[in-house]
Design an enzyme around this catalytic site. Structure first.
Site, PDB file in Angstrom:
ATOM      1  N   GLY A   1       0.843  -1.212   0.000  1.00  0.00           N
ATOM      2  CA  GLY A   1       0.000   0.000   0.000  1.00  0.00           C
ATOM      3  C   GLY A   1       0.865   1.244   0.000  1.00  0.00           C
ATOM      4  O   GLY A   1       0.614   2.209  -0.731  1.00  0.00           O
TER       5      GLY A   1
ATOM      6  N   ARG B   1      19.526 -21.985  13.840  1.00  0.00           N
ATOM      7  CA  ARG B   1      19.972 -22.277  12.476  1.00  0.00           C
ATOM      8  C   ARG B   1      21.317 -22.988  12.521  1.00  0.00           C
ATOM      9  O   ARG B   1      22.130 -22.798  13.427  1.00  0.00           O
ATOM     10  CB  ARG B   1      20.018 -21.002  11.636  1.00  0.00           C
ATOM     11  CG  ARG B   1      18.604 -20.683  11.169  1.00  0.00           C
ATOM     12  CD  ARG B   1      18.563 -19.590  10.165  1.00  0.00           C
ATOM     13  NE  ARG B   1      18.468 -18.297  10.827  1.00  0.00           N
ATOM     14  CZ  ARG B   1      18.271 -17.167  10.165  1.00  0.00           C
ATOM     15  NH1 ARG B   1      18.164 -17.159   8.862  1.00  0.00           N
ATOM     16  NH2 ARG B   1      18.170 -16.042  10.825  1.00  0.00           N
TER      17      ARG B   1
ATOM     18  N   LYS C   1       2.482   1.599  -3.385  1.00  0.00           N
ATOM     19  CA  LYS C   1       1.487   2.044  -4.369  1.00  0.00           C
ATOM     20  C   LYS C   1       1.259   3.551  -4.240  1.00  0.00           C
ATOM     21  O   LYS C   1       1.273   4.285  -5.228  1.00  0.00           O
ATOM     22  CB  LYS C   1       0.189   1.273  -4.103  1.00  0.00           C
ATOM     23  CG  LYS C   1      -0.978   1.627  -4.983  1.00  0.00           C
ATOM     24  CD  LYS C   1      -2.194   0.783  -4.561  1.00  0.00           C
ATOM     25  CE  LYS C   1      -3.450   1.625  -4.606  1.00  0.00           C
ATOM     26  NZ  LYS C   1      -4.520   1.070  -3.776  1.00  0.00           N
TER      27      LYS C   1
ATOM     28  N   TYR D   1       4.968 -19.917   8.101  1.00  0.00           N
ATOM     29  CA  TYR D   1       6.047 -19.234   7.366  1.00  0.00           C
ATOM     30  C   TYR D   1       5.961 -19.532   5.871  1.00  0.00           C
ATOM     31  O   TYR D   1       5.907 -18.613   5.049  1.00  0.00           O
ATOM     32  CB  TYR D   1       7.378 -19.701   7.938  1.00  0.00           C
ATOM     33  CG  TYR D   1       8.610 -19.026   7.356  1.00  0.00           C
ATOM     34  CD1 TYR D   1       8.942 -17.720   7.693  1.00  0.00           C
ATOM     35  CD2 TYR D   1       9.455 -19.722   6.492  1.00  0.00           C
ATOM     36  CE1 TYR D   1      10.097 -17.122   7.177  1.00  0.00           C
ATOM     37  CE2 TYR D   1      10.606 -19.135   5.978  1.00  0.00           C
ATOM     38  CZ  TYR D   1      10.925 -17.827   6.327  1.00  0.00           C
ATOM     39  OH  TYR D   1      12.064 -17.241   5.816  1.00  0.00           O
TER      40      TYR D   1
HETATM   41  P1  NAD Z   1      16.129 -11.951  11.192  1.00  0.00           P
HETATM   42  O1  NAD Z   1      15.179 -12.615  12.122  1.00  0.00           O
HETATM   43  O2  NAD Z   1      17.521 -11.695  11.657  1.00  0.00           O
HETATM   44  O3  NAD Z   1      15.528 -10.560  10.682  1.00  0.00           O
HETATM   45  C1  NAD Z   1      14.163 -10.303  10.561  1.00  0.00           C
HETATM   46  C2  NAD Z   1      13.883  -8.947  11.200  1.00  0.00           C
HETATM   47  O4  NAD Z   1      12.498  -8.642  11.059  1.00  0.00           O
HETATM   48  C3  NAD Z   1      14.209  -8.916  12.682  1.00  0.00           C
HETATM   49  O5  NAD Z   1      15.003  -7.788  12.978  1.00  0.00           O
HETATM   50  C4  NAD Z   1      12.822  -8.809  13.348  1.00  0.00           C
HETATM   51  O6  NAD Z   1      12.861  -8.151  14.585  1.00  0.00           O
HETATM   52  C5  NAD Z   1      12.026  -8.086  12.293  1.00  0.00           C
HETATM   53  N1  NAD Z   1      10.579  -8.306  12.338  1.00  0.00           N
HETATM   54  C6  NAD Z   1       9.923  -9.490  12.468  1.00  0.00           C
HETATM   55  N2  NAD Z   1       8.588  -9.273  12.439  1.00  0.00           N
HETATM   56  C7  NAD Z   1       8.415  -7.931  12.272  1.00  0.00           C
HETATM   57  C8  NAD Z   1       7.264  -7.090  12.170  1.00  0.00           C
HETATM   58  N3  NAD Z   1       6.031  -7.596  12.231  1.00  0.00           N
HETATM   59  N4  NAD Z   1       7.451  -5.749  12.030  1.00  0.00           N
HETATM   60  C9  NAD Z   1       8.712  -5.226  11.978  1.00  0.00           C
HETATM   61  N5  NAD Z   1       9.820  -5.968  12.073  1.00  0.00           N
HETATM   62  C10 NAD Z   1       9.677  -7.311  12.218  1.00  0.00           C
HETATM   63  O7  NAD Z   1      16.158 -12.802   9.839  1.00  0.00           O
HETATM   64  P2  NAD Z   1      17.049 -12.673   8.533  1.00  0.00           P
HETATM   65  O8  NAD Z   1      17.784 -13.925   8.386  1.00  0.00           O
HETATM   66  O9  NAD Z   1      17.767 -11.373   8.501  1.00  0.00           O
HETATM   67  O10 NAD Z   1      15.903 -12.671   7.415  1.00  0.00           O
HETATM   68  C11 NAD Z   1      15.473 -11.481   6.761  1.00  0.00           C
HETATM   69  C12 NAD Z   1      14.425 -11.833   5.716  1.00  0.00           C
HETATM   70  O11 NAD Z   1      15.001 -12.730   4.754  1.00  0.00           O
HETATM   71  C13 NAD Z   1      13.205 -12.539   6.288  1.00  0.00           C
HETATM   72  O12 NAD Z   1      12.049 -12.054   5.632  1.00  0.00           O
HETATM   73  C14 NAD Z   1      13.437 -13.996   5.955  1.00  0.00           C
HETATM   74  O13 NAD Z   1      12.221 -14.673   5.797  1.00  0.00           O
HETATM   75  C15 NAD Z   1      14.215 -13.892   4.657  1.00  0.00           C
HETATM   76  N6  NAD Z   1      15.068 -15.084   4.444  1.00  0.00           N
HETATM   77  C16 NAD Z   1      16.232 -15.264   5.132  1.00  0.00           C
HETATM   78  C17 NAD Z   1      16.998 -16.406   4.913  1.00  0.00           C
HETATM   79  C18 NAD Z   1      18.302 -16.655   5.637  1.00  0.00           C
HETATM   80  O14 NAD Z   1      18.945 -17.679   5.384  1.00  0.00           O
HETATM   81  N7  NAD Z   1      18.764 -15.780   6.490  1.00  0.00           N
HETATM   82  C19 NAD Z   1      16.552 -17.365   4.002  1.00  0.00           C
HETATM   83  C20 NAD Z   1      15.351 -17.163   3.336  1.00  0.00           C
HETATM   84  C21 NAD Z   1      14.608 -16.004   3.556  1.00  0.00           C
HETATM   85  N1  UDP Z   2      -0.909   1.713   3.799  1.00  0.00           N
HETATM   86  C1  UDP Z   2       0.187   2.062   4.571  1.00  0.00           C
HETATM   87  N2  UDP Z   2       0.941   3.124   4.181  1.00  0.00           N
HETATM   88  C2  UDP Z   2       0.658   3.860   3.075  1.00  0.00           C
HETATM   89  C3  UDP Z   2      -0.456   3.484   2.289  1.00  0.00           C
HETATM   90  C4  UDP Z   2      -1.217   2.391   2.672  1.00  0.00           C
HETATM   91  O1  UDP Z   2       0.491   1.440   5.578  1.00  0.00           O
HETATM   92  O2  UDP Z   2       1.397   4.814   2.798  1.00  0.00           O
HETATM   93  C5  UDP Z   2      -1.695   0.550   4.191  1.00  0.00           C
HETATM   94  C6  UDP Z   2      -3.150   0.901   4.401  1.00  0.00           C
HETATM   95  O3  UDP Z   2      -3.401   0.848   5.792  1.00  0.00           O
HETATM   96  C7  UDP Z   2      -3.916  -0.167   3.683  1.00  0.00           C
HETATM   97  C8  UDP Z   2      -2.875  -1.062   3.038  1.00  0.00           C
HETATM   98  O4  UDP Z   2      -1.648  -0.373   3.125  1.00  0.00           O
HETATM   99  O5  UDP Z   2      -4.629  -0.971   4.581  1.00  0.00           O
HETATM  100  C9  UDP Z   2      -3.167  -1.398   1.612  1.00  0.00           C
HETATM  101  O6  UDP Z   2      -3.241  -0.219   0.870  1.00  0.00           O
HETATM  102  P1  UDP Z   2      -4.133  -0.141  -0.436  1.00  0.00           P
HETATM  103  O7  UDP Z   2      -4.015   1.242  -0.977  1.00  0.00           O
HETATM  104  O8  UDP Z   2      -3.790  -1.257  -1.329  1.00  0.00           O
HETATM  105  O9  UDP Z   2      -5.563  -0.487   0.093  1.00  0.00           O
HETATM  106  P2  UDP Z   2      -6.750   0.376   0.661  1.00  0.00           P
HETATM  107  O10 UDP Z   2      -6.160   1.582   1.342  1.00  0.00           O
HETATM  108  O11 UDP Z   2      -7.549   0.709  -0.534  1.00  0.00           O
HETATM  109  O12 UDP Z   2      -7.405  -0.567   1.609  1.00  0.00           O
HETATM  110  N1  UDP Z   3      20.276 -28.834  11.751  1.00  0.00           N
HETATM  111  C1  UDP Z   3      21.057 -29.714  12.476  1.00  0.00           C
HETATM  112  N2  UDP Z   3      21.500 -29.316  13.715  1.00  0.00           N
HETATM  113  C2  UDP Z   3      21.207 -28.104  14.251  1.00  0.00           C
HETATM  114  C3  UDP Z   3      20.412 -27.214  13.486  1.00  0.00           C
HETATM  115  C4  UDP Z   3      19.953 -27.620  12.245  1.00  0.00           C
HETATM  116  O1  UDP Z   3      21.376 -30.823  12.027  1.00  0.00           O
HETATM  117  O2  UDP Z   3      21.662 -27.818  15.366  1.00  0.00           O
HETATM  118  C5  UDP Z   3      19.828 -29.256  10.406  1.00  0.00           C
HETATM  119  C6  UDP Z   3      18.348 -29.097  10.150  1.00  0.00           C
HETATM  120  O3  UDP Z   3      17.639 -30.238  10.579  1.00  0.00           O
HETATM  121  C7  UDP Z   3      18.311 -28.917   8.646  1.00  0.00           C
HETATM  122  C8  UDP Z   3      19.621 -28.194   8.331  1.00  0.00           C
HETATM  123  O4  UDP Z   3      20.472 -28.408   9.459  1.00  0.00           O
HETATM  124  O5  UDP Z   3      18.320 -30.173   7.999  1.00  0.00           O
HETATM  125  C9  UDP Z   3      19.451 -26.710   8.105  1.00  0.00           C
HETATM  126  O6  UDP Z   3      18.698 -26.173   9.177  1.00  0.00           O
HETATM  127  P1  UDP Z   3      18.372 -24.623   9.339  1.00  0.00           P
HETATM  128  O7  UDP Z   3      17.361 -24.507  10.427  1.00  0.00           O
HETATM  129  O8  UDP Z   3      19.627 -23.864   9.460  1.00  0.00           O
HETATM  130  O9  UDP Z   3      17.740 -24.205   7.941  1.00  0.00           O
HETATM  131  P2  UDP Z   3      16.549 -24.792   7.043  1.00  0.00           P
HETATM  132  O10 UDP Z   3      16.044 -26.078   7.587  1.00  0.00           O
HETATM  133  O11 UDP Z   3      15.533 -23.713   7.049  1.00  0.00           O
HETATM  134  O12 UDP Z   3      17.209 -24.971   5.725  1.00  0.00           O
END
Ligand code: NAD
Ligand code: UDP
Ligand code: UDP
Length: 316
Positions: free
Chosen positions: A104, A188, A107, A147
């Site tokens: 949003g 992890r 947009k 997730y």
């Molecule tokens: P991380 O947990 O270190 O970072 C995520 C951050 O998002 C944290 O700082 C957390 O406090 C914040 N957060 C969570 N929910 C929130 C919310 N509702 N509002 C505001 N902040 C919020 O994880 P990361 O490894 O840095 O991952 C970052 C992104 O990349 C994530 O979206 C994750 O799904 C994606 N990702 C990471 C990996 C990886 O291997 N690290 C792999 C695949 C996808």
């Molecule tokens: N929104 C926001 N920041 C912005 C504009 C929108 O957080 O600067 C949020 C807003 O609360 C809305 C959502 O984004 O619920 C989706 O926005 P969109 O314009 O698609 O939908 P609408 O406002 O028409 O529900």
């Molecule tokens: N894993 C493990 N020992 C640990 C943590 C993870 O053997 O202490 C394994 C886990 O079961 C998986 C792989 O390592 O098969 C990678 O796990 P991670 O949680 O890092 O990432 P993801 O499963 O999301 O790839």
């Protein structure tokens, strides 16, 4: 000519987000880091706090946010099973409501927006390695679903805001990434094994350790984010980002023990539910469209990560 942009990084105090903030500040942009500090911490961005171009804002993206931005990197979401399963409803809300709010915002301000999606959209894949046109093999009702399905729905929202409203989107499917500032207790595998090895504790392999993963160093991943954001409007992704160099979890454990010179013993624990057997990205699309591939060798990345955790554990 260098164009200074106003850039929002959600999840900017997390592992990947904080490295991204570093790169964007170094490139001379104005950065707002939005984070609710659930899994991230201000410590990860303390060194940026005095920079006049950096701003930290504690906010949960499941609530609306009104700012004026040129680019948005939407990284907010707990990434490790321990954390995303702690409050699964909040995880889905972050993926779905959080994406709606950020879309949003994009947009309204005509900002470009990049979504941090994940290899988990492929679930426990039946196709190996995984290409972007593979639809996945995901359990919709398991403990990982908050997730996996949350991220899948986020991808749907990104594509629909693009098709329906013309929002400029980029979708990155991120594969396992490691490096300094990983959370030490998020379960992890790379951080677990390093911390266990440095403390001389047992190294916990889940299952027999024959499952495979491939690990990308954080600097390579951030470079890919920047390149993806820089692509033209015709390219939206999704695009796989990760390191195709695959090895078994047992090999990983052995390499970390050897590198740290640890006396830790390797032990086996039960394999978690829905744990994928194999995972390896096909990065042909990233090579072609971004001219990108990982550069940091695993040994090198591991040395830097071990150094970070040595320092971290010393400071405790
Ligand atoms: P991380 O947990 O270190 O970072 C995520 C951050 O998002 C944290 O700082 C957390 O406090 C914040 N957060 C969570 N929910 C929130 C919310 N509702 N509002 C505001 N902040 C919020 O994880 P990361 O490894 O840095 O991952 C970052 C992104 O990349 C994530 O979206 C994750 O799904 C994606 N990702 C990471 C990996 C990886 O291997 N690290 C792999 C695949 C996808
Ligand atoms: N929104 C926001 N920041 C912005 C504009 C929108 O957080 O600067 C949020 C807003 O609360 C809305 C959502 O984004 O619920 C989706 O926005 P969109 O314009 O698609 O939908 P609408 O406002 O028409 O529900
Ligand atoms: N894993 C493990 N020992 C640990 C943590 C993870 O053997 O202490 C394994 C886990 O079961 C998986 C792989 O390592 O098969 C990678 O796990 P991670 O949680 O890092 O990432 P993801 O499963 O999301 O790839």
């Amino acid at each position: 000519m260098h164009l200074k942009k106003r850039i929002l990084v959600t999840g900017g105090a997390g592992f990947l987000g904080s490295h991204l903030c570093d790169r964007l500040i170094a490139a001379g942009h104005d950065v707002i880091c939005v984070d609710n500090c659930f899994t991230g911490t201000k410590h990860n961005v303390y060194h940026l706090m005095d920079d006049p171009h950096f701003e930290f804002m504690r906010h949960d993206i499941t609530f609306p946010l009104y700012l004026e931005m040129d680019e948005i990197y939407n990284l907010a979401c707990p990434a490790s099973p321990i954390h995303y399963q702690h409050d699964p409803v909040q995880t889905t809300k972050t993926c779905v409501h959080g994406s709606i709010n950020m879309l949003g915002l994009a947009k309204r301000t005509r900002a470009k927006i990049l979504q941090a999606s994940t290899s988990e959209v492929y679930g426990d894949p039946e196709m190996h390695p995984q290409r972007e046109d593979y639809w996945g093999h995901v359990n919709p009702i398991g403990t990982r679903s908050c997730y996996d399905e949350g991220k899948r729905c986020a991808e749907t929202l990104f594509m629909d805001y693009h098709r329906q409203h013309g929002v400029r989107i980029k979708v990155a499917r991120i594969f396992n990434t490691y490096g300094p500032r990983m959370h030490p207790n998020d379960g992890r595998v790379v951080s677990n094994f390093i911390v266990q090895a440095l403390r001389g504790e047992e190294i916990t392999i889940y299952g027999d350790g024959s499952q495979t993963r491939s690990f990308c160093y954080v600097d390579d991943m951030i470079e890919a984010f920047l390149r993806l954001m820089g692509t033209g409007p015709e390219f939206t992704g999704p695009v796989n980002l990760g390191n195709p160099h695959e090895f078994t979890i047992r090999e990983l454990a052995e390499r970390i023990v050897a590198m740290t010179g640890s006396r830790s013993k390797i032990v086996h624990k039960p394999l978690p539910h829905d744990d994928p057997r194999q995972r390896k990205p096909d990065i042909a699309l990233a090579r072609e469209r971004l001219g990108w591939e990982p550069r940091v060798p695993f040994e090198e990345g591991l040395i830097r990560t071990v150094a970070y955790f040595e320092e971290f554990l010393r400071a405790l």
